[in-house]
Design a protein around this motif. Structure first.
Motif, PDB file in Angstrom:
ATOM      1  N   TYR A   1       0.840  -1.199   0.000  1.00 42.62           N
ATOM      2  CA  TYR A   1       0.000   0.000   0.000  1.00 42.62           C
ATOM      3  C   TYR A   1       0.872   1.245   0.000  1.00 42.62           C
ATOM      4  O   TYR A   1       1.975   1.249   0.554  1.00 42.62           O
ATOM      5  CB  TYR A   1      -0.875   0.050   1.268  1.00 42.62           C
ATOM      6  CG  TYR A   1      -1.576  -1.244   1.613  1.00 42.62           C
ATOM      7  CD1 TYR A   1      -0.900  -2.264   2.278  1.00 42.62           C
ATOM      8  CD2 TYR A   1      -2.917  -1.443   1.296  1.00 42.62           C
ATOM      9  CE1 TYR A   1      -1.540  -3.462   2.594  1.00 42.62           C
ATOM     10  CE2 TYR A   1      -3.554  -2.622   1.615  1.00 42.62           C
ATOM     11  CZ  TYR A   1      -2.862  -3.632   2.261  1.00 42.62           C
ATOM     12  OH  TYR A   1      -3.498  -4.815   2.572  1.00 42.62           O
TER      13      TYR A   1
ATOM     14  N   TYR B   1       0.205   5.427   1.079  1.00 40.90           N
ATOM     15  CA  TYR B   1      -0.666   6.464   1.623  1.00 40.90           C
ATOM     16  C   TYR B   1       0.074   7.795   1.507  1.00 40.90           C
ATOM     17  O   TYR B   1       1.306   7.846   1.548  1.00 40.90           O
ATOM     18  CB  TYR B   1      -0.979   6.206   3.106  1.00 40.90           C
ATOM     19  CG  TYR B   1      -1.856   5.014   3.369  1.00 40.90           C
ATOM     20  CD1 TYR B   1      -1.335   3.719   3.353  1.00 40.90           C
ATOM     21  CD2 TYR B   1      -3.214   5.161   3.641  1.00 40.90           C
ATOM     22  CE1 TYR B   1      -2.143   2.613   3.596  1.00 40.90           C
ATOM     23  CE2 TYR B   1      -4.028   4.071   3.890  1.00 40.90           C
ATOM     24  CZ  TYR B   1      -3.482   2.797   3.862  1.00 40.90           C
ATOM     25  OH  TYR B   1      -4.296   1.714   4.104  1.00 40.90           O
TER      26      TYR B   1
ATOM     27  N   GLN C   1       0.278  11.836   3.037  1.00 41.14           N
ATOM     28  CA  GLN C   1      -0.137  12.775   4.079  1.00 41.14           C
ATOM     29  C   GLN C   1       0.456  14.150   3.783  1.00 41.14           C
ATOM     30  O   GLN C   1       1.671  14.362   3.918  1.00 41.14           O
ATOM     31  CB  GLN C   1       0.307  12.309   5.463  1.00 41.14           C
ATOM     32  CG  GLN C   1      -0.218  13.223   6.579  1.00 41.14           C
ATOM     33  CD  GLN C   1       0.064  12.675   7.964  1.00 41.14           C
ATOM     34  OE1 GLN C   1       1.002  11.911   8.183  1.00 41.14           O
ATOM     35  NE2 GLN C   1      -0.754  13.062   8.925  1.00 41.14           N
TER      36      GLN C   1
ATOM     37  N   GLN D   1      -4.844  14.643   7.200  1.00 38.41           N
ATOM     38  CA  GLN D   1      -4.766  13.238   7.570  1.00 38.41           C
ATOM     39  C   GLN D   1      -4.153  12.396   6.473  1.00 38.41           C
ATOM     40  O   GLN D   1      -4.100  12.788   5.301  1.00 38.41           O
ATOM     41  CB  GLN D   1      -6.141  12.694   7.974  1.00 38.41           C
ATOM     42  CG  GLN D   1      -7.248  12.913   6.986  1.00 38.41           C
ATOM     43  CD  GLN D   1      -8.555  13.165   7.716  1.00 38.41           C
ATOM     44  OE1 GLN D   1      -8.855  14.289   8.125  1.00 38.41           O
ATOM     45  NE2 GLN D   1      -9.365  12.143   7.890  1.00 38.41           N
ATOM     46  N   MET D   2      -3.677  11.232   6.882  1.00 41.84           N
ATOM     47  CA  MET D   2      -3.086  10.276   5.969  1.00 41.84           C
ATOM     48  C   MET D   2      -4.193   9.716   5.073  1.00 41.84           C
ATOM     49  O   MET D   2      -5.244   9.305   5.570  1.00 41.84           O
ATOM     50  CB  MET D   2      -2.490   9.135   6.803  1.00 41.84           C
ATOM     51  CG  MET D   2      -1.335   8.452   6.181  1.00 41.84           C
ATOM     52  SD  MET D   2      -0.311   7.634   7.414  1.00 41.84           S
ATOM     53  CE  MET D   2      -1.380   6.365   7.997  1.00 41.84           C
TER      54      MET D   2
ATOM     55  N   PHE E   1      -5.356   7.143   1.723  1.00 37.59           N
ATOM     56  CA  PHE E   1      -5.052   5.990   0.891  1.00 37.59           C
ATOM     57  C   PHE E   1      -4.796   6.427  -0.553  1.00 37.59           C
ATOM     58  O   PHE E   1      -5.536   7.230  -1.123  1.00 37.59           O
ATOM     59  CB  PHE E   1      -6.233   5.016   0.940  1.00 37.59           C
ATOM     60  CG  PHE E   1      -6.168   3.890  -0.052  1.00 37.59           C
ATOM     61  CD1 PHE E   1      -6.863   3.965  -1.243  1.00 37.59           C
ATOM     62  CD2 PHE E   1      -5.428   2.750   0.220  1.00 37.59           C
ATOM     63  CE1 PHE E   1      -6.828   2.916  -2.154  1.00 37.59           C
ATOM     64  CE2 PHE E   1      -5.379   1.706  -0.693  1.00 37.59           C
ATOM     65  CZ  PHE E   1      -6.081   1.797  -1.883  1.00 37.59           C
TER      66      PHE E   1
ATOM     67  N   VAL F   1       4.271  13.637   2.864  1.00 38.15           N
ATOM     68  CA  VAL F   1       4.940  12.436   3.367  1.00 38.15           C
ATOM     69  C   VAL F   1       4.206  11.239   2.787  1.00 38.15           C
ATOM     70  O   VAL F   1       2.968  11.162   2.853  1.00 38.15           O
ATOM     71  CB  VAL F   1       4.933  12.366   4.907  1.00 38.15           C
ATOM     72  CG1 VAL F   1       5.652  11.097   5.380  1.00 38.15           C
ATOM     73  CG2 VAL F   1       5.587  13.604   5.502  1.00 38.15           C
TER      74      VAL F   1
ATOM     75  N   PHE G   1       3.665   7.246   2.952  1.00 41.38           N
ATOM     76  CA  PHE G   1       3.843   6.080   3.807  1.00 41.38           C
ATOM     77  C   PHE G   1       3.567   4.818   3.001  1.00 41.38           C
ATOM     78  O   PHE G   1       2.559   4.723   2.298  1.00 41.38           O
ATOM     79  CB  PHE G   1       2.873   6.123   4.993  1.00 41.38           C
ATOM     80  CG  PHE G   1       3.194   7.179   6.009  1.00 41.38           C
ATOM     81  CD1 PHE G   1       2.603   8.426   5.933  1.00 41.38           C
ATOM     82  CD2 PHE G   1       4.077   6.910   7.044  1.00 41.38           C
ATOM     83  CE1 PHE G   1       2.892   9.411   6.877  1.00 41.38           C
ATOM     84  CE2 PHE G   1       4.372   7.893   7.991  1.00 41.38           C
ATOM     85  CZ  PHE G   1       3.784   9.136   7.900  1.00 41.38           C
TER      86      PHE G   1
ATOM     87  N   PHE H   1       3.319  -0.337   8.812  1.00 40.93           N
ATOM     88  CA  PHE H   1       3.714   0.881   8.119  1.00 40.93           C
ATOM     89  C   PHE H   1       5.192   1.176   8.264  1.00 40.93           C
ATOM     90  O   PHE H   1       5.807   0.869   9.299  1.00 40.93           O
ATOM     91  CB  PHE H   1       2.931   2.082   8.675  1.00 40.93           C
ATOM     92  CG  PHE H   1       1.521   2.162   8.175  1.00 40.93           C
ATOM     93  CD1 PHE H   1       0.526   1.380   8.751  1.00 40.93           C
ATOM     94  CD2 PHE H   1       1.189   2.997   7.128  1.00 40.93           C
ATOM     95  CE1 PHE H   1      -0.781   1.436   8.287  1.00 40.93           C
ATOM     96  CE2 PHE H   1      -0.120   3.061   6.665  1.00 40.93           C
ATOM     97  CZ  PHE H   1      -1.100   2.281   7.242  1.00 40.93           C
ATOM     98  N   GLY H   2       5.753   1.802   7.245  1.00 42.52           N
ATOM     99  CA  GLY H   2       7.090   2.352   7.328  1.00 42.52           C
ATOM    100  C   GLY H   2       7.058   3.744   7.924  1.00 42.52           C
ATOM    101  O   GLY H   2       5.979   4.294   8.195  1.00 42.52           O
ATOM    102  N   PRO H   3       8.230   4.354   8.099  1.00 44.53           N
ATOM    103  CA  PRO H   3       8.317   5.680   8.726  1.00 44.53           C
ATOM    104  C   PRO H   3       8.019   6.832   7.777  1.00 44.53           C
ATOM    105  O   PRO H   3       7.979   7.990   8.202  1.00 44.53           O
ATOM    106  CB  PRO H   3       9.769   5.750   9.206  1.00 44.53           C
ATOM    107  CG  PRO H   3      10.501   4.859   8.267  1.00 44.53           C
ATOM    108  CD  PRO H   3       9.554   3.763   7.878  1.00 44.53           C
TER     109      PRO H   3
ATOM    110  N   ARG I   1       9.627  11.836   3.195  1.00 44.25           N
ATOM    111  CA  ARG I   1       9.198  13.240   3.129  1.00 44.25           C
ATOM    112  C   ARG I   1       9.641  13.808   1.789  1.00 44.25           C
ATOM    113  O   ARG I   1      10.835  13.948   1.547  1.00 44.25           O
ATOM    114  CB  ARG I   1       9.857  14.009   4.272  1.00 44.25           C
ATOM    115  CG  ARG I   1       9.036  15.105   4.877  1.00 44.25           C
ATOM    116  CD  ARG I   1       9.664  15.602   6.168  1.00 44.25           C
ATOM    117  NE  ARG I   1       9.407  14.730   7.287  1.00 44.25           N
ATOM    118  CZ  ARG I   1       8.332  14.812   8.074  1.00 44.25           C
ATOM    119  NH1 ARG I   1       7.417  15.732   7.855  1.00 44.25           N
ATOM    120  NH2 ARG I   1       8.172  13.989   9.082  1.00 44.25           N
TER     121      ARG I   1
END
Lengths: 113, 112
Positions: free
Chosen positions: A33, A35, A37, A42-43, A45, A89, A91, A104-106, A109
């Motif tokens: 996936y 995502y 942000q 908000q984050m 999809f 960012v 994700f 999830f990964g970090p 950016r």
């Protein structure tokens, strides 16, 4: 717990250039996936991917976006060409099945100038 | 519009108290409800989740309450500790959870 890695952690590019964001998912996971942000929001999809194919994408997943995972390597998000509104960012997440926990990964950016 | 909404952007609780985080949703089709915690490296990590066939799930100090008729779910953290300080995201999904919709987050601060 299981770790998802994202490379690079930060990327600055000029508008119009191509960028590839890399995700190293959990090793036995089959669903992937992305995502997005935007700062202060908000984050959201973007897309999910299974068995070499996009299963579902949102309206944020513009024609300039593409995803792939060639032969078990990184799961990538490519943006070509980039636009100012792509600054965010991003994700990555992975899960074993479509109904399992997403890890999830970090985030990467991305700043488009 | 926002399908999943966390109306409180921040919450401060005294150490040892109960932290209550709230989330409202709009989509009747949601049947998966979850709380994620954002760690310092920024990665959201699943804390606890429920399917719509239960209205409560407990795991240690964490309890999720689901109110389907009110389209609301909450996370209760008992005996709150300074290490609980973080941003908490609520999330919901429909069918499988191949596509999760997140709230904007609540920043929880536990004061010693």
């Amino acid at each position: 717990g299981p770790k998802v890695l994202q490379i690079p952690s930060h990327q600055i590019i000029d508008m119009g250039q191509m960028v590839t964001l890399n995700c190293d998912p959990v090793s036995n996971h089959l669903y992937f996936y992305w995502y997005k942000q935007i700062l202060g929001q908000q984050m959201e999809f973007l897309v999910n991917f299974y068995n070499g194919k996009v299963m579902e994408k949102s309206k944020l997943f513009k024609d300039q976006f593409s995803v792939e995972r060639p032969d078990g390597s990184y799961f990538t998000l490519k943006i070509q060409p980039t636009a100012l509104e792509d600054s965010a960012v991003y994700f990555c997440a992975s899960s074993f099945t479509g109904i399992d926990t997403q890890y999830f990964g970090p985030g990467t950016r991305l700043l488009v100038l | 519009g926002q399908q999943v909404k966390q109306s409180s952007p921040s919450l401060t609780v005294q150490e040892g108290g109960i932290s209550i985080l709230n989330c409202d949703y709009e989509n009747d089709m949601f049947d998966y409800f979850a709380w994620y915690k954002k760690y310092p490296d920024n990665s959201p990590t699943l804390l606890i989740s429920v399917r719509s066939n239960v209205d409560k799930r407990e795991d240690g100090r964490l309890t999720v309450f689901l109110n389907k008729s009110g389209k609301h779910f909450s996370l209760h953290i008992t005996a709150s500790q300074p290490e609980d300080t973080a941003v908490y995201l609520c999330a919901a999904g429909a069918g499988g959870n191949e596509k999760i919709t997140f709230g904007a987050g609540t920043k929880l601060t536990i004061k010693p």
